[in-house]
Design an enzyme around this catalytic site. Structure first.
Site, mmCIF file in Angstrom:
data_model
loop_
_atom_site.group_PDB
_atom_site.id
_atom_site.type_symbol
_atom_site.label_atom_id
_atom_site.label_comp_id
_atom_site.label_asym_id
_atom_site.label_seq_id
_atom_site.Cartn_x
_atom_site.Cartn_y
_atom_site.Cartn_z
ATOM 1 C CG ASP A 14 -1.710 -1.265 1.399
ATOM 2 O OD1 ASP A 14 -2.148 -1.819 0.376
ATOM 3 O OD2 ASP A 14 -1.879 -1.712 2.546
ATOM 4 C CD GLU A 187 -9.371 -2.067 -1.053
ATOM 5 O OE1 GLU A 187 -9.481 -2.103 0.183
ATOM 6 O OE2 GLU A 187 -9.078 -3.068 -1.731
#
Length: 542
Positions: A14, A187
């Site tokens: 991420d 997301e």
């Protein structure tokens, strides 16, 4: 120069990448590993140096009892108004309808710290990022989690204005700006303003092989005002099962001083057993989700695209204005434990290294036995990432247990339900110390040696333990003098320590394999194990 992907090998998921002046920074998720948020810096995007983690106090991050895979999801790093801003989560549930996610903000004038005490900002959803508009206003952009079973759990991207006077959100301004594409599971949003357009980059499809990044844009920040790029996905490997990099998606965009564009993305590198098809199983990512960087250009309609196609490339041209950065080559590590502070490559689970776990310095690491390796509250374990498919790791341990509930040794660990170790313990039947190998596979615990456990001679004070990881399998070895090594006749499947294996039965499958040192005393007497050194040596360059 060439960027060789992944630029951050091993569990570095991420990525949130920014540039400040001539320096690039990447912040990565750490989930339930301590300290919180992993930071790297570079001036060329090729060579990266590890920085101190910003979340290093329990007052900033309290994860005791967090489930495996909970904790810090998708931190967002930004720079504005002369300081760094870091938004991060502390997720308390990973399975079922709820996430119980709290989002926090800390700031610092220097990337090295000190970082402020946290401000709790909301709990609407995870993967929150802070957007600094050019008019001085700020907004929180986040995934929205809907626990109701009759709604889709990923309920679009919510934008809420942030008041810098009160350092709090204005909840009355919250609105959904994009619902995502039909791929769903939208997301990981990051918002940018470029040439009068607001560009929204968001991940979709989950974080496995269906993963992708999509782009949308709008002239305003009004509700439902964003339109998707007709060429989506921006990046994905869903339809490229044979490429070296897989799972690319969730990430962040950055512009160089010279006006070039790059995108940092999470990625995976699966391997497969000889009987498995790359178009079926796809494989096992024991190194977890890593960080890749791709070159980005813009088409005549103002949409971004990845140079080389949406599958990305293993080798990418570095920025033309890159400043060569001095950084270690490879990730091998030798630690004699001379310092009274753990090397930054070491991590603990959920809480910092404290006196309850043991102490370090003066040429030794002492671990005080606590709970089992499945314990979410009291655990004496330090670990470092697997960062290569093939490596050797070894240690020397002095341990004198009184009963079988006392154990200490060398661990290969994914999470509390999937791990194995070679350890010293006590055998009451033979009345002496022995070496055993055991594995916990989805909480199915297996002792492999049992009555054939390796007896430790009475005149042997210390035991050397080694693990040899060879991509698909790994083994353990022992020595009584540090010179003559003996292989323990147990070969373990490395797939058990992969995101993909854990994902089949558990919701917190976001990290990667670690090699660790640990001590356990289920009898509750705090029996201590002394480790003289640790050596992690990569045996092949990828």
């Amino acid at each position: 120069m060439k960027i060789s992907n992944p630029v951050l090998p091993g569990f570095n998921a991420d990525p949130s990448m920014i540039r400040v002046g001539d320096t690039y920074y990447i912040a990565n998720s750490t989930f339930d590993w301590w300290p919180g948020v992993r930071l790297h810096e570079s001036k060329d995007m090729v060579h990266w140096n590890l920085l101190p983690s910003p979340l290093n106090r329990i007052s900033q991050l309290d994860m005791k009892g967090n489930p495996s895979g909970g904790g810090v999801w998708a931190p967002d790093l930004s720079y504005a108004d002369g300081r760094f801003w870091l938004v991060y989560s502390n997720v308390k549930i990973v399975n079922g309808a709820f996430k119980d996610c709290a989002n926090y903000l800390v700031t610092a004038e220097d990337i090295h710290g000190p970082w402020s005490e946290p401000i709790r900002i909301n709990g609407v959803g995870f993967d929150a990022s802070l957007f600094h508009d050019d008019d001085g206003r700020k907004y929180l952009v986040q995934q929205t989690w809907d626990f109701r079973e009759y709604h889709h759990a990923f309920n679009g991207i919510t934008l809420t204005e942030f008041d810098t006077a009160t350092m709090q959100l204005k909840p009355e301004t919250a609105r959904t700006i994009w619902q995502g594409t039909d791929v769903k599971l939208v997301e990981g949003p990051h918002l940018y303003k470029i040439d009068g357009w607001y560009y929204l980059f968001a991940a979709e499809g989950g974080t496995q092989y269906e993963h992708q990044e999509s782009v949308a844009r709008s002239r305003t920040l009004d509700a439902d005002s964003f339109e998707g790029d007709p060429h989506n996905p921006f990046i994905s490997n869903f339809d490229t099962p044979d490429t070296y990099l897989q799972k690319q998606g969730h990430g962040a965009l950055v512009e160089t001083p010279g006006g070039e564009w790059y995108y940092a993305s999470l990625c995976g590198r699966p391997w497969r057993h000889d009987t498995e098809s790359s178009h079926g199983v796809r494989g096992w990512c024991t190194l977890g989700r890593e960080t890749s960087i791709q070159k980005v250009e813009w088409d005549e309609d103002g949409w971004p695209y990845v140079v080389g196609g949406h599958a990305g490339e293993r080798y990418v041209e570095a920025p033309h204005d890159a400043i060569v950065t001095d950084a270690p080559t490879g990730h091998s590590q030798h630690d004699e434990f001379e310092s009274d502070v753990l090397d930054p490559n070491w991590n603990t689970l959920r809480v910092p290294f404290t006196d309850a776990m043991g102490h370090v310095g003066g040429g030794a690491l002492t671990l005080r036995g606590q709970g089992s390796l499945s314990n979410l509250f009291e655990l004496s374990l330090i670990g470092r990432r697997w960062q290569a498919f093939d490596f050797d790791a070894e240690t020397k341990v002095t341990f004198n247990p009184d009963n079988y509930m006392q154990m200490a040794g060398l661990v290969n660990f994914y999470n509390h339900i999937c791990w194995s170790w070679a350890f010293v313990t006590w055998c009451e039947d033979c009345g002496r110390r022995v070496i055993e190998v055991a594995q916990n596979d989805f909480d199915g615990y297996t002792s492999f040696l049992k009555d054939k456990a390796i007896a430790i001679p009475d005149d042997v004070e210390s035991v050397w333990l080694r693990t040899k990881v060879r991509t698909k399998t790994y083994t353990y070895e022992y020595s009584f003098d540090g010179e003559a090594w003996h292989e323990i006749p147990v070969t373990l499947d490395a797939a058990v320590l992969s995101d993909d294996y854990v994902a089949s039965h558990y919701g917190g499958f976001f990290t990667g394999a670690f090699v660790c040192l640990a001590a356990v005393d289920l009898a509750g007497y705090g029996k201590e194990a002394v480790f003289d050194y640790f050596d992690y040596r990569e045996t092949e360059a990828e």
